[in-house]
Design a protein around this motif. Structure first.
Motif, PDB file in Angstrom:
ATOM      1  N   ARG A 155     -21.394  20.356  36.729  1.00 26.32           N
ATOM      2  CA  ARG A 155     -21.355  21.247  35.563  1.00 26.32           C
ATOM      3  C   ARG A 155     -22.755  21.722  35.186  1.00 26.32           C
ATOM      4  NH1 ARG A 155     -17.375  18.083  31.261  1.00 26.32           N
ATOM      5  NH2 ARG A 155     -15.901  17.334  32.838  1.00 26.32           N
ATOM      6  N   ILE A 156     -23.674  20.787  35.084  1.00 26.25           N
ATOM      7  CA  ILE A 156     -25.019  21.154  34.654  1.00 26.25           C
ATOM      8  C   ILE A 156     -25.731  21.956  35.733  1.00 26.25           C
ATOM      9  CG2 ILE A 156     -27.288  20.226  34.054  1.00 26.25           C
ATOM     10  CD1 ILE A 156     -25.848  18.066  32.457  1.00 26.25           C
ATOM     11  N   ALA A 157     -25.565  21.574  36.986  1.00 25.19           N
ATOM     12  CA  ALA A 157     -26.173  22.349  38.076  1.00 25.19           C
ATOM     13  C   ALA A 157     -25.650  23.782  38.064  1.00 25.19           C
ATOM     14  CB  ALA A 157     -25.875  21.692  39.423  1.00 25.19           C
ATOM     15  N   HIS A 158     -24.363  23.949  37.839  1.00 27.46           N
ATOM     16  CA  HIS A 158     -23.764  25.284  37.817  1.00 27.46           C
ATOM     17  C   HIS A 158     -24.321  26.103  36.660  1.00 27.46           C
ATOM     18  CE1 HIS A 158     -20.755  28.469  37.524  1.00 27.46           C
ATOM     19  NE2 HIS A 158     -20.411  28.177  38.757  1.00 27.46           N
ATOM     20  N   CYS A 190     -22.293  23.144  26.047  1.00 27.83           N
ATOM     21  CA  CYS A 190     -21.876  24.117  27.074  1.00 27.83           C
ATOM     22  C   CYS A 190     -20.969  23.481  28.113  1.00 27.83           C
ATOM     23  CB  CYS A 190     -23.096  24.687  27.798  1.00 27.83           C
ATOM     24  SG  CYS A 190     -24.101  25.851  26.869  1.00 27.83           S
ATOM     25  N   THR A 191     -21.195  22.210  28.384  1.00 30.36           N
ATOM     26  CA  THR A 191     -20.559  21.557  29.531  1.00 30.36           C
ATOM     27  C   THR A 191     -19.529  20.499  29.149  1.00 30.36           C
ATOM     28  OG1 THR A 191     -22.452  20.036  29.619  1.00 30.36           O
ATOM     29  CG2 THR A 191     -22.516  21.959  31.080  1.00 30.36           C
ATOM     30  N   THR A 198     -25.643  14.015  29.365  1.00 29.83           N
ATOM     31  CA  THR A 198     -26.448  15.175  29.731  1.00 29.83           C
ATOM     32  C   THR A 198     -27.872  14.768  30.083  1.00 29.83           C
ATOM     33  OG1 THR A 198     -25.128  16.660  28.355  1.00 29.83           O
ATOM     34  CG2 THR A 198     -27.368  17.373  28.885  1.00 29.83           C
ATOM     35  N   ASN A 199     -28.460  13.906  29.262  1.00 33.60           N
ATOM     36  CA  ASN A 199     -29.825  13.444  29.511  1.00 33.60           C
ATOM     37  C   ASN A 199     -29.928  12.730  30.856  1.00 33.60           C
ATOM     38  OD1 ASN A 199     -31.848  10.922  29.196  1.00 33.60           O
ATOM     39  ND2 ASN A 199     -32.665  12.697  28.112  1.00 33.60           N
ATOM     40  N   ARG A 200     -28.985  11.847  31.138  1.00 35.80           N
ATOM     41  CA  ARG A 200     -29.002  11.109  32.413  1.00 35.80           C
ATOM     42  C   ARG A 200     -28.868  12.065  33.596  1.00 35.80           C
ATOM     43  NH1 ARG A 200     -24.666   7.131  30.504  1.00 35.80           N
ATOM     44  NH2 ARG A 200     -25.803   5.539  29.336  1.00 35.80           N
ATOM     45  N   ILE A 229     -24.644  21.693  45.040  1.00 35.97           N
ATOM     46  CA  ILE A 229     -24.186  20.666  44.104  1.00 35.97           C
ATOM     47  C   ILE A 229     -23.317  21.272  43.014  1.00 35.97           C
ATOM     48  CG2 ILE A 229     -24.982  19.095  42.266  1.00 35.97           C
ATOM     49  CD1 ILE A 229     -27.445  18.562  44.098  1.00 35.97           C
ATOM     50  N   GLY A 230     -23.746  22.433  42.489  1.00 36.36           N
ATOM     51  CA  GLY A 230     -23.032  23.054  41.385  1.00 36.36           C
ATOM     52  C   GLY A 230     -21.835  23.883  41.798  1.00 36.36           C
TER      53      GLY A 230
END
Length: 241
Positions: A155-158, A190-191, A198-200, A229-230
């Motif tokens: 999710r974050i990569a995307h 957002c995710t 999210t931090n990790r 990855i995303g």
């Protein structure tokens, strides 16, 4: 300085998809635009309020969001300079979600009746704005998939890939690092993740040498790996149609 230079990012984006003519540009410039400045976190549109104007983002970042009954927030899109923030309100009487400043924002405001008159007279402008609405819908669909079917790292990569791709393609910034004003809490909203998760996840992407993210600046260090990855494919952004 050209007093209508604020329209250049809009024209650059549109002309990848539609043949906007000199006459079209003159008609757009002749609209009764009104410039306004808003502080970070200010509301540009509030859910439930009458929709009478449309806003074009000139400078800064903004986001659309929905609040649920317990106060939790879901961010549903990010917007950059050269994009309309609330074009759907041109035909809808009441705003059905909030639009808020992610940074200090400068917007140009136009009454929706003037914009309706313009698109009735200018088929190229009508087509460009119609495509904008369709592409917004395409991005919303991708965000639903992102939150519903990808894990935290994906999710974050995307999200990072999408924003970097849109900033670069807009012509606002050609080289990294890019302005990236999202806080970890906002990335979480957002995710659909917690701030801790999210931090990790961000720390893991940094540790793996995929990104550099600090002081509101983002650099993607390994684009191919991060897009893999995303599960990111720019097709849904429709840079050209």
């Amino acid at each position: 300085m050209d007093e209508y230079a604020f329209l250049d990012p809009l024209y650059r984006r549109w002309q990848r998809r539609v043949a906007v003519t000199r006459e079209d540009k003159a008609a757009i410039a002749a609209l009764p635009w009104s410039e306004r400045t808003y502080a970070r976190d200010s509301y540009l549109v509030r859910e439930g309020e009458p929709a009478t104007v449309c806003m074009l983002l000139i400078k800064g970042f903004a986001y659309r969001q929905k609040l649920v009954s317990d106060g939790a927030r879901q961010i549903i899109s990010i917007h950059i300079a050269g994009e309309f923030l609330d074009f759907q309100n041109i035909l809808l009487g009441v705003a059905d979600h909030n639009v808020q400043c992610l940074t200090r924002c400068i917007v140009s405001v136009i009454h929706k009746s003037a914009l309706l008159d313009l698109i009735a007279e200018r088929p190229n402008v009508r087509r460009a704005l119609w495509l904008d609405s369709l592409i917004d819908s395409s991005i919303f669909r991708e965000w639903v998939v992102n939150v519903g079917r990808r894990d935290a790292r994906q999710r974050i990569a995307h999200l990072l890939c999408e924003l970097a791709d849109r900033i670069k393609s807009s012509g606002i910034a050609d080289e990294q690092p890019y302005d990236f004003p999202l806080t970890q809490e906002q990335i979480a909203d957002c995710t659909g993740l917690t701030a801790v998760h999210t931090n990790r996840t961000l720390q893991g992407l940094r540790r793996d040498g995929l990104i550099s993210l600090s002081a509101s600046r983002l650099a993607i260090l390994d684009w191919d790996r991060l897009t893999e990855i995303g599960d990111f494919n720019e097709r849904y952004l429709h840079h050209s149609v």
